[in-house]
Design a protein around this motif. Structure first.
Motif, PDB file in Angstrom:
ATOM      1  N   ASP A   1       0.713  -1.232  -0.186  1.00  0.00           N
ATOM      2  CA  ASP A   1       0.100  -0.177   0.159  1.00  0.00           C
ATOM      3  C   ASP A   1       0.945   1.264  -0.115  1.00  0.00           C
ATOM      4  O   ASP A   1       1.683   1.455   0.967  1.00  0.00           O
ATOM      5  CB  ASP A   1      -0.951  -0.099   1.224  1.00  0.00           C
ATOM      6  N   ILE A   2       0.537   2.131  -1.006  1.00  0.00           N
ATOM      7  CA  ILE A   2       1.424   3.427  -1.164  1.00  0.00           C
ATOM      8  C   ILE A   2       1.248   4.178   0.113  1.00  0.00           C
ATOM      9  O   ILE A   2       2.193   4.749   0.690  1.00  0.00           O
ATOM     10  CB  ILE A   2       1.004   4.337  -2.368  1.00  0.00           C
ATOM     11  N   VAL A   3      -0.030   4.246   0.690  1.00  0.00           N
ATOM     12  CA  VAL A   3      -0.291   5.189   1.864  1.00  0.00           C
ATOM     13  C   VAL A   3       0.710   4.566   3.080  1.00  0.00           C
ATOM     14  O   VAL A   3       1.061   5.462   3.848  1.00  0.00           O
ATOM     15  CB  VAL A   3      -1.622   5.001   2.307  1.00  0.00           C
ATOM     16  N   ALA A   4       0.862   3.213   3.120  1.00  0.00           N
ATOM     17  CA  ALA A   4       1.675   2.662   4.462  1.00  0.00           C
ATOM     18  C   ALA A   4       3.066   3.155   4.236  1.00  0.00           C
ATOM     19  O   ALA A   4       3.846   2.939   5.281  1.00  0.00           O
ATOM     20  CB  ALA A   4       1.635   1.373   4.218  1.00  0.00           C
ATOM     21  N   CYS A   5       3.789   3.708   3.131  1.00  0.00           N
ATOM     22  CA  CYS A   5       4.918   4.273   2.885  1.00  0.00           C
ATOM     23  C   CYS A   5       5.278   5.713   3.237  1.00  0.00           C
ATOM     24  O   CYS A   5       5.805   6.291   2.704  1.00  0.00           O
ATOM     25  CB  CYS A   5       5.295   3.836   1.604  1.00  0.00           C
ATOM     26  N   ASP A   6       4.720   6.400   3.929  1.00  0.00           N
ATOM     27  CA  ASP A   6       4.407   7.559   4.111  1.00  0.00           C
ATOM     28  C   ASP A   6       5.564   8.024   5.288  1.00  0.00           C
ATOM     29  O   ASP A   6       5.341   8.277   6.516  1.00  0.00           O
ATOM     30  CB  ASP A   6       3.024   8.327   4.710  1.00  0.00           C
ATOM     31  N   THR A   7       6.847   8.114   4.992  1.00  0.00           N
ATOM     32  CA  THR A   7       7.757   8.298   5.799  1.00  0.00           C
ATOM     33  C   THR A   7       7.768   9.704   6.275  1.00  0.00           C
ATOM     34  O   THR A   7       8.476  10.220   7.173  1.00  0.00           O
ATOM     35  CB  THR A   7       9.205   8.096   5.103  1.00  0.00           C
TER      36      THR A   7
END
Length: 263
Positions: free
Chosen positions: A251-257
Protein backbone atom coordinates in the motif's frame (compact mmCIF):
# COMPACT_ATOMS: atom_id res chain seq x y z
CA UNK A 1 30.22 -0.36 -37.86
CA UNK A 2 31.82 2.35 -35.75
CA UNK A 3 32.92 2.57 -32.15
CA UNK A 4 34.81 -0.71 -32.06
CA UNK A 5 31.67 -2.75 -31.41
CA UNK A 6 30.61 -5.22 -34.04
CA UNK A 7 28.65 -8.33 -34.80
CA UNK A 8 26.06 -9.89 -32.56
CA UNK A 9 27.19 -8.05 -29.44
CA UNK A 10 26.10 -4.70 -30.85
CA UNK A 11 22.85 -6.13 -32.22
CA UNK A 12 21.98 -7.77 -28.92
CA UNK A 13 22.53 -4.66 -26.83
CA UNK A 14 20.77 -2.29 -29.21
CA UNK A 15 17.76 -4.60 -29.52
CA UNK A 16 17.52 -4.95 -25.76
CA UNK A 17 17.43 -1.17 -25.41
CA UNK A 18 15.02 -0.60 -28.26
CA UNK A 19 12.52 -3.21 -27.10
CA UNK A 20 12.53 -2.50 -23.38
CA UNK A 21 13.31 1.18 -22.94
CA UNK A 22 16.94 1.10 -21.81
CA UNK A 23 19.27 3.67 -23.37
CA UNK A 24 22.57 1.87 -23.99
CA UNK A 25 24.18 4.49 -26.24
CA UNK A 26 26.75 5.41 -23.54
CA UNK A 27 28.05 1.85 -23.89
CA UNK A 28 28.50 2.27 -27.62
CA UNK A 29 29.78 5.80 -28.18
CA UNK A 30 32.81 6.23 -25.95
CA UNK A 31 33.65 9.05 -23.58
CA UNK A 32 35.20 12.48 -23.82
CA UNK A 33 37.95 13.57 -21.49
CA UNK A 34 35.54 15.37 -19.18
CA UNK A 35 33.29 12.35 -18.70
CA UNK A 36 30.56 13.33 -21.14
CA UNK A 37 29.29 11.26 -23.99
CA UNK A 38 31.25 12.02 -27.11
CA UNK A 39 33.64 10.78 -29.76
CA UNK A 40 36.47 9.61 -27.50
CA UNK A 41 37.70 6.11 -26.95
CA UNK A 42 34.93 3.55 -27.34
CA UNK A 43 34.09 1.02 -24.66
CA UNK A 44 33.32 -2.34 -26.22
CA UNK A 45 30.50 -4.04 -24.32
CA UNK A 46 31.59 -7.26 -22.67
CA UNK A 47 29.52 -10.37 -22.08
CA UNK A 48 28.95 -9.08 -18.53
CA UNK A 49 27.67 -5.77 -19.93
CA UNK A 50 25.23 -7.62 -22.16
CA UNK A 51 23.99 -9.71 -19.24
CA UNK A 52 23.54 -6.55 -17.17
CA UNK A 53 21.65 -4.87 -20.01
CA UNK A 54 19.31 -7.81 -20.38
CA UNK A 55 18.76 -8.14 -16.64
CA UNK A 56 17.94 -4.50 -16.00
CA UNK A 57 15.75 -4.39 -19.10
CA UNK A 58 13.61 -7.25 -17.86
CA UNK A 59 13.47 -5.78 -14.34
CA UNK A 60 12.54 -2.36 -15.73
CA UNK A 61 9.75 -3.88 -17.81
CA UNK A 62 8.42 -5.62 -14.70
CA UNK A 63 8.40 -2.36 -12.75
CA UNK A 64 6.48 -0.66 -15.54
CA UNK A 65 3.78 -3.32 -15.52
CA UNK A 66 3.53 -3.31 -11.73
CA UNK A 67 3.43 0.45 -11.22
CA UNK A 68 1.01 1.00 -14.09
CA UNK A 69 -1.45 -1.30 -12.34
CA UNK A 70 -0.80 0.13 -8.87
CA UNK A 71 -1.34 3.70 -10.09
CA UNK A 72 -4.69 2.74 -11.57
CA UNK A 73 -5.79 0.87 -8.45
CA UNK A 74 -4.43 3.13 -5.71
CA UNK A 75 -4.15 6.68 -7.04
CA UNK A 76 -6.45 6.60 -10.07
CA UNK A 77 -3.74 7.96 -12.33
CA UNK A 78 -1.63 6.89 -15.28
CA UNK A 79 1.97 5.92 -14.65
CA UNK A 80 4.55 7.30 -17.09
CA UNK A 81 7.65 5.08 -16.95
CA UNK A 82 11.18 6.32 -16.47
CA UNK A 83 14.00 5.62 -18.90
CA UNK A 84 17.04 3.77 -17.64
CA UNK A 85 20.47 4.73 -18.98
CA UNK A 86 23.18 2.09 -18.79
CA UNK A 87 26.72 3.34 -19.01
CA UNK A 88 30.24 2.06 -18.59
CA UNK A 89 32.83 4.19 -16.84
CA UNK A 90 31.18 7.62 -16.90
CA UNK A 91 28.56 9.66 -18.69
CA UNK A 92 26.61 12.90 -18.30
CA UNK A 93 23.11 13.38 -16.93
CA UNK A 94 20.96 16.47 -16.65
CA UNK A 95 21.87 16.39 -12.94
CA UNK A 96 25.63 16.29 -13.59
CA UNK A 97 28.24 13.63 -14.09
CA UNK A 98 27.50 9.95 -13.54
CA UNK A 99 30.21 7.41 -12.82
CA UNK A 100 30.94 4.19 -10.98
CA UNK A 101 31.83 6.37 -7.98
CA UNK A 102 28.42 8.06 -7.80
CA UNK A 103 26.57 4.74 -7.89
CA UNK A 104 23.07 4.29 -9.37
CA UNK A 105 20.89 7.39 -9.14
CA UNK A 106 17.68 8.95 -10.42
CA UNK A 107 17.79 12.38 -12.05
CA UNK A 108 14.41 14.14 -11.70
CA UNK A 109 15.41 16.79 -14.28
CA UNK A 110 15.43 14.36 -17.21
CA UNK A 111 13.47 11.62 -15.37
CA UNK A 112 16.14 9.04 -16.12
CA UNK A 113 17.83 6.41 -14.00
CA UNK A 114 21.60 6.09 -14.41
CA UNK A 115 23.31 2.78 -13.73
CA UNK A 116 26.90 1.74 -14.32
CA UNK A 117 27.08 -1.80 -15.69
CA UNK A 118 29.83 -2.65 -13.19
CA UNK A 119 27.73 -1.79 -10.15
CA UNK A 120 26.30 -5.27 -9.75
CA UNK A 121 29.84 -6.62 -9.39
CA UNK A 122 30.53 -3.99 -6.72
CA UNK A 123 27.28 -4.87 -4.98
CA UNK A 124 28.22 -8.54 -4.75
CA UNK A 125 31.99 -8.51 -4.30
CA UNK A 126 32.57 -5.36 -2.23
CA UNK A 127 29.27 -4.89 -0.42
CA UNK A 128 28.38 -8.53 0.12
CA UNK A 129 24.94 -8.32 -1.45
CA UNK A 130 24.90 -10.95 -4.15
CA UNK A 131 22.02 -12.53 -6.03
CA UNK A 132 19.70 -11.52 -8.84
CA UNK A 133 17.04 -10.17 -6.53
CA UNK A 134 19.53 -7.98 -4.67
CA UNK A 135 20.34 -6.43 -8.04
CA UNK A 136 16.64 -6.16 -8.88
CA UNK A 137 16.08 -4.32 -5.60
CA UNK A 138 18.62 -1.69 -6.66
CA UNK A 139 16.79 -1.10 -9.94
CA UNK A 140 13.42 -1.07 -8.16
CA UNK A 141 14.72 1.47 -5.63
CA UNK A 142 15.75 3.90 -8.37
CA UNK A 143 12.44 3.36 -10.17
CA UNK A 144 10.75 4.16 -6.85
CA UNK A 145 12.31 7.63 -6.97
CA UNK A 146 10.58 8.09 -10.32
CA UNK A 147 7.33 6.96 -8.69
CA UNK A 148 7.90 9.70 -6.08
CA UNK A 149 8.42 12.16 -8.92
CA UNK A 150 5.22 11.04 -10.64
CA UNK A 151 3.31 11.52 -7.37
CA UNK A 152 4.77 15.00 -6.82
CA UNK A 153 6.52 13.92 -3.63
CA UNK A 154 10.11 14.20 -4.80
CA UNK A 155 9.83 17.70 -6.23
CA UNK A 156 8.17 19.01 -3.07
CA UNK A 157 10.76 17.35 -0.83
CA UNK A 158 13.62 18.80 -2.86
CA UNK A 159 12.10 22.28 -2.72
CA UNK A 160 11.93 21.92 1.06
CA UNK A 161 15.53 20.73 1.25
CA UNK A 162 16.72 23.73 -0.74
CA UNK A 163 15.58 26.04 2.09
CA UNK A 164 17.29 24.05 4.86
CA UNK A 165 20.71 23.78 6.43
CA UNK A 166 22.77 20.69 5.64
CA UNK A 167 21.75 18.61 8.66
CA UNK A 168 18.02 19.22 8.16
CA UNK A 169 18.35 18.64 4.42
CA UNK A 170 20.04 15.31 5.12
CA UNK A 171 17.17 14.34 7.42
CA UNK A 172 14.65 14.96 4.62
CA UNK A 173 16.86 12.98 2.23
CA UNK A 174 16.67 10.01 4.61
CA UNK A 175 12.87 10.14 4.45
CA UNK A 176 12.99 10.26 0.63
CA UNK A 177 15.25 7.22 0.49
CA UNK A 178 13.34 5.17 3.06
CA UNK A 179 10.11 5.81 1.17
CA UNK A 180 11.83 4.55 -1.99
CA UNK A 181 12.80 1.41 -0.08
CA UNK A 182 9.18 1.00 0.98
CA UNK A 183 7.99 1.41 -2.60
CA UNK A 184 10.56 -1.21 -3.61
CA UNK A 185 8.87 -3.57 -1.18
CA UNK A 186 5.50 -2.80 -2.77
CA UNK A 187 6.98 -3.69 -6.16
CA UNK A 188 8.39 -6.98 -4.83
CA UNK A 189 5.00 -7.99 -3.40
CA UNK A 190 3.18 -7.07 -6.61
CA UNK A 191 5.77 -8.83 -8.81
CA UNK A 192 5.35 -11.96 -6.72
CA UNK A 193 1.57 -11.88 -7.16
CA UNK A 194 1.54 -10.73 -10.78
CA UNK A 195 4.37 -12.75 -12.31
CA UNK A 196 5.03 -15.52 -9.80
CA UNK A 197 8.71 -14.78 -10.31
CA UNK A 198 9.79 -14.56 -6.67
CA UNK A 199 11.74 -17.62 -5.57
CA UNK A 200 12.61 -18.80 -2.04
CA UNK A 201 15.38 -16.58 -0.72
CA UNK A 202 14.72 -13.65 -3.07
CA UNK A 203 13.20 -11.39 -0.43
CA UNK A 204 16.07 -12.25 1.92
CA UNK A 205 18.49 -11.14 -0.82
CA UNK A 206 16.72 -7.80 -1.12
CA UNK A 207 16.65 -7.33 2.66
CA UNK A 208 20.35 -8.13 2.85
CA UNK A 209 21.09 -5.59 0.12
CA UNK A 210 19.09 -2.95 2.01
CA UNK A 211 21.13 -3.66 5.15
CA UNK A 212 24.45 -3.61 3.33
CA UNK A 213 23.89 -0.12 1.94
CA UNK A 214 22.66 1.53 5.13
CA UNK A 215 24.58 4.69 6.00
CA UNK A 216 25.90 3.22 9.24
CA UNK A 217 27.07 0.03 7.53
CA UNK A 218 28.84 1.95 4.76
CA UNK A 219 30.53 4.28 7.23
CA UNK A 220 31.73 1.37 9.35
CA UNK A 221 32.89 -0.45 6.23
CA UNK A 222 34.99 2.53 5.18
CA UNK A 223 36.76 2.51 8.54
CA UNK A 224 35.29 5.81 9.67
CA UNK A 225 33.15 6.79 12.61
CA UNK A 226 29.38 6.50 12.38
CA UNK A 227 28.01 10.06 12.14
CA UNK A 228 24.18 10.10 12.12
CA UNK A 229 24.03 13.80 11.24
CA UNK A 230 25.59 12.98 7.86
CA UNK A 231 23.16 10.17 7.01
CA UNK A 232 21.31 10.67 3.72
CA UNK A 233 19.77 7.23 3.14
CA UNK A 234 19.00 5.78 6.57
CA UNK A 235 20.47 3.07 8.75
CA UNK A 236 20.59 -0.59 7.85
CA UNK A 237 17.75 -1.34 10.27
CA UNK A 238 15.61 1.46 8.83
CA UNK A 239 16.17 0.46 5.22
CA UNK A 240 15.33 -3.15 5.90
CA UNK A 241 12.28 -2.22 7.98
CA UNK A 242 10.79 0.12 5.37
CA UNK A 243 11.33 -2.38 2.56
CA UNK A 244 9.54 -4.94 4.72
CA UNK A 245 6.68 -2.52 5.38
CA UNK A 246 6.10 -2.04 1.68
CA UNK A 247 6.34 -5.75 0.99
CA UNK A 248 3.92 -6.66 3.77
CA UNK A 249 1.34 -3.95 3.03
CA UNK A 250 1.48 -3.43 -0.73
CA UNK A 251 0.00 0.00 0.00
CA UNK A 252 1.42 3.38 -1.06
CA UNK A 253 -0.20 5.06 1.95
CA UNK A 254 1.73 2.78 4.32
CA UNK A 255 4.97 4.23 2.93
CA UNK A 256 4.42 7.77 4.22
CA UNK A 257 7.83 8.39 5.75
CA UNK A 258 7.09 12.11 5.92
CA UNK A 259 4.09 11.69 8.20
CA UNK A 260 5.76 9.76 11.02
CA UNK A 261 8.07 10.69 13.88
CA UNK A 262 9.47 7.14 14.03
CA UNK A 263 11.62 6.02 11.14
Amino acid sequence: MGGGVGGLGLIAIVLIGWMLGVDVTPLLGGLTGDGGAGQGQAHEPTAADERAAQFVSVTLADTEDVWSRIFIEQVDARYEPAELVLFKGATQSACGGASAVTGPFYCPVDERIYLDTGFFTTLEQRLGAGGDFAAAYVVAHEVAHHVQQELGILAEANRTRARMNEADSNAVSVRIELQADCYSGIWARAAEAQFGSIEPGDIAEAMNAARRIGDDALQRGSGGAVRPETFTHGTSDQREAWFARGYESGDIVACDTFGTDRL
